[in-house]
Scaffold this motif. Structure first.
Motif, mmCIF file in Angstrom:
data_model
loop_
_atom_site.group_PDB
_atom_site.id
_atom_site.type_symbol
_atom_site.label_atom_id
_atom_site.label_comp_id
_atom_site.label_asym_id
_atom_site.label_seq_id
_atom_site.Cartn_x
_atom_site.Cartn_y
_atom_site.Cartn_z
ATOM 1 N N PHE A 11 0.774 -1.109 -0.038
ATOM 2 C CA PHE A 11 0.211 0.052 -0.204
ATOM 3 C C PHE A 11 0.714 1.216 0.044
ATOM 4 O O PHE A 11 0.278 2.315 -0.480
ATOM 5 C CB PHE A 11 -0.775 0.084 1.261
ATOM 6 N N ALA A 12 1.964 1.047 0.487
ATOM 7 C CA ALA A 12 2.850 2.298 0.772
ATOM 8 C C ALA A 12 3.323 2.883 -0.555
ATOM 9 O O ALA A 12 3.637 3.959 -0.890
ATOM 10 C CB ALA A 12 4.144 2.006 1.755
ATOM 11 N N THR A 13 3.546 1.960 -1.767
ATOM 12 C CA THR A 13 3.764 2.173 -3.003
ATOM 13 C C THR A 13 2.816 2.941 -3.794
ATOM 14 O O THR A 13 2.877 3.543 -4.850
ATOM 15 C CB THR A 13 4.267 1.111 -3.878
ATOM 16 N N LEU A 14 1.516 2.860 -2.983
ATOM 17 C CA LEU A 14 0.340 3.411 -4.155
ATOM 18 C C LEU A 14 -0.133 4.924 -3.364
ATOM 19 O O LEU A 14 -0.859 5.285 -3.949
ATOM 20 C CB LEU A 14 -0.781 2.474 -3.800
ATOM 21 N N ILE A 15 0.611 4.791 -2.137
ATOM 22 C CA ILE A 15 -0.031 6.392 -1.294
ATOM 23 C C ILE A 15 1.072 7.342 -1.318
ATOM 24 O O ILE A 15 2.051 6.909 -0.850
ATOM 25 C CB ILE A 15 -0.453 5.813 -0.095
ATOM 26 N N GLY A 274 -9.702 10.476 -11.568
ATOM 27 C CA GLY A 274 -9.779 11.565 -12.510
ATOM 28 C C GLY A 274 -8.411 12.494 -12.319
ATOM 29 O O GLY A 274 -7.534 11.871 -12.066
ATOM 30 N N GLY A 275 -8.579 13.463 -13.041
ATOM 31 C CA GLY A 275 -7.519 14.061 -13.365
ATOM 32 C C GLY A 275 -6.796 14.169 -14.327
ATOM 33 O O GLY A 275 -7.171 12.956 -15.084
ATOM 34 N N ALA A 276 -5.952 15.129 -14.958
ATOM 35 C CA ALA A 276 -5.255 14.858 -16.181
ATOM 36 C C ALA A 276 -4.472 13.455 -16.345
ATOM 37 O O ALA A 276 -4.206 12.852 -17.509
ATOM 38 C CB ALA A 276 -4.189 15.882 -16.519
ATOM 39 N N LYS A 277 -3.991 12.829 -15.163
ATOM 40 C CA LYS A 277 -3.081 11.711 -15.357
ATOM 41 C C LYS A 277 -3.895 10.670 -14.522
ATOM 42 O O LYS A 277 -3.402 9.416 -14.348
ATOM 43 C CB LYS A 277 -1.816 11.839 -14.602
ATOM 44 N N ARG A 278 -5.028 10.824 -14.211
ATOM 45 C CA ARG A 278 -6.046 9.786 -13.712
ATOM 46 C C ARG A 278 -5.373 9.028 -12.393
ATOM 47 O O ARG A 278 -5.664 7.985 -12.028
ATOM 48 C CB ARG A 278 -6.147 8.643 -14.617
ATOM 49 N N ASN A 279 -4.959 10.146 -11.577
ATOM 50 C CA ASN A 279 -4.108 9.550 -10.360
ATOM 51 C C ASN A 279 -4.701 10.298 -9.373
ATOM 52 O O ASN A 279 -4.183 10.487 -7.974
ATOM 53 C CB ASN A 279 -2.592 9.961 -10.606
ATOM 54 N N ILE A 292 -8.173 12.568 -3.139
ATOM 55 C CA ILE A 292 -6.973 12.685 -2.852
ATOM 56 C C ILE A 292 -6.040 11.969 -3.846
ATOM 57 O O ILE A 292 -6.517 11.058 -4.836
ATOM 58 C CB ILE A 292 -6.943 11.451 -1.651
ATOM 59 N N TYR A 293 -4.893 12.477 -4.169
ATOM 60 C CA TYR A 293 -4.017 11.992 -5.186
ATOM 61 C C TYR A 293 -3.286 10.673 -4.761
ATOM 62 O O TYR A 293 -2.918 10.571 -3.448
ATOM 63 C CB TYR A 293 -2.864 13.089 -5.416
ATOM 64 N N LEU A 294 -3.273 9.812 -5.561
ATOM 65 C CA LEU A 294 -2.322 8.670 -5.409
ATOM 66 C C LEU A 294 -1.426 8.490 -6.190
ATOM 67 O O LEU A 294 -1.185 8.949 -7.003
ATOM 68 C CB LEU A 294 -3.530 7.539 -5.576
ATOM 69 N N LYS A 295 -0.502 7.379 -5.836
ATOM 70 C CA LYS A 295 0.563 7.049 -6.635
ATOM 71 C C LYS A 295 0.486 5.893 -7.627
ATOM 72 O O LYS A 295 1.283 5.032 -7.864
ATOM 73 C CB LYS A 295 1.813 6.660 -5.745
ATOM 74 N N THR A 296 -0.740 5.877 -8.091
ATOM 75 C CA THR A 296 -1.322 4.883 -9.000
ATOM 76 C C THR A 296 -2.555 5.521 -9.793
ATOM 77 O O THR A 296 -2.773 6.688 -9.786
ATOM 78 C CB THR A 296 -1.764 3.726 -8.318
ATOM 79 N N ASN A 297 -2.666 4.669 -11.016
ATOM 80 C CA ASN A 297 -3.489 5.578 -11.994
ATOM 81 C C ASN A 297 -4.641 4.826 -12.208
ATOM 82 O O ASN A 297 -4.746 3.543 -12.297
ATOM 83 C CB ASN A 297 -2.950 5.854 -13.435
ATOM 84 N N GLY A 298 -6.091 5.390 -12.558
ATOM 85 C CA GLY A 298 -7.063 4.766 -12.754
ATOM 86 C C GLY A 298 -7.147 3.963 -14.448
ATOM 87 O O GLY A 298 -6.323 4.324 -15.181
ATOM 88 N N LEU A 299 -7.645 3.088 -14.315
ATOM 89 C CA LEU A 299 -7.832 1.981 -15.671
ATOM 90 C C LEU A 299 -8.592 3.068 -16.652
ATOM 91 O O LEU A 299 -9.455 3.877 -16.347
ATOM 92 C CB LEU A 299 -8.808 1.032 -15.423
#
Ligand code: MG
Length: 299
Positions: A11-15, A274-279, A292-299
């Motif tokens: 999870f730490a790599t995604l947040i 959402g957002g420009a990078k879907r993150n 909240i911004y994440l360190k992963t991107n939506g499908l």
């Protein structure tokens, strides 16, 4: 707002450590159905009991009314042509808003009977529309119009690109959120049947999708919530599942491990990347919209 709870090192790599939950807007009754429209930098979402759809302009943060009345719309998705596809409790249908603003009815009946109240919707790569049809919009006048069920059950449906409608799952009590795995070999379905059958576990099941989308195989239990109901959810590019719960957002690995929790001050109904990078994860939670911004991107 509360600190993110890491239950698994993945999870730490995604947040992002410094990212914080933000409350973007408040003033709704039961917010649902977020869908992101990149060309407009906008999020469309529903305020079901107020019979309105709202639009967040990400550029300046302004929230305005997009459509009211709106048939007590609930879940939405954006199809591959960029059009808005909506579940409407009030009209008991799934509709599509065309580029010119006209509304096309995609499905309102199954075997000649009116649907209950479509809840959430997703499009497959082949253009088929998959949606759930629990009874929340006909149970009372709060989220739609009180009426008996004509179909007599709460099913998951697939509308093929040619318009053919098929019930693909009849084994859930109140199917609700749904989403595909990245390869579309699995369809995840949440069951909020505890609202109607006291003590029923809050679950997400994973169904194998039959070749060509011809139907669904036997499901396996993917996750069980100890923190209220799973309602809507989305997957990221790695196949992690980000879902609503009563205490916030839970993230699950493809193997079903609960990776961590983003606490949210209100019960969460749905999420959307959402957002420009879907993150950026947008979160509809009872009366408020969060992100909240994440360190992963939506499908
Ligand atoms: Mg829902």
């Amino acid at each position: 707002m509360g600190e993110t709870i890491i239950l698994d090192p993945r999870f730490a790599t995604l947040i992002a450590g410094s990212a914080r939950l933000e409350r973007l807007w408040t003033g709704g009754r039961w917010l649902e159905g977020p869908a992101w429209f990149p060309a407009m930098r906008s999020l469309i979402f529903s305020d079901i009991p107020n019979d309105r759809m709202l639009r967040l302009d990400e550029a300046d943060g302004h929230v305005s009314v997009f459509r009211t009345p709106c048939g007590f719309a609930n879940g939405h998705t954006r199809d591959r042509a960029g059009r808005l596809v909506s579940c409407e409790h009030g009209h008991r249908r799934v509709s599509r808003t065309e580029h010119d603003g006209a509304i096309t009815i995609l499905v309102d009946r199954f075997e000649g009977k009116r649907l209950n109240s479509p809840n959430d919707v997703v499009e497959a790569a082949d253009g088929a529309i998959w949606f759930t049809d629990p009874t929340y919009g006909i149970d009372s006048d709060y989220e739609g119009h009180a009426a008996p069920s004509e179909v007599g059950g709460s099913y998951v449906y697939r509308r093929a690109a040619d318009g053919t409608v098929q019930a693909v799952a009849k084994d859930r009590v109140q199917p609700n959120g749904l989403a595909f795995s990245p390869d579309e070999r699995l369809l995840y379905v949440a069951d909020t049947g505890a609202t109607h059958r006291l003590g029923l576990p809050a679950t997400i099941h994973a169904y194998p999708v039959l070749p060509g989308g011809a139907g669904l195989g036997s499901p396996r239990l993917f996750a069980t919530s100890g923190a209220g109901l799973y309602d809507g959810f989305r997957l990221d590019i790695h196949g992690n599942l980000w879902t609503s719960t009563g205490e916030g957002v839970h993230a699950y690995a493809p193997d079903g491990t609960h990776l961590g929790t983003i606490p949210v001050p209100e019960a969460v109904a749905n999420v959307c990347f959402g957002g420009a990078k879907r993150n950026r994860l947008f979160i509809t939670a009872t009366t408020s919209l969060y992100a909240i911004y994440l360190k992963t991107n939506g499908l």
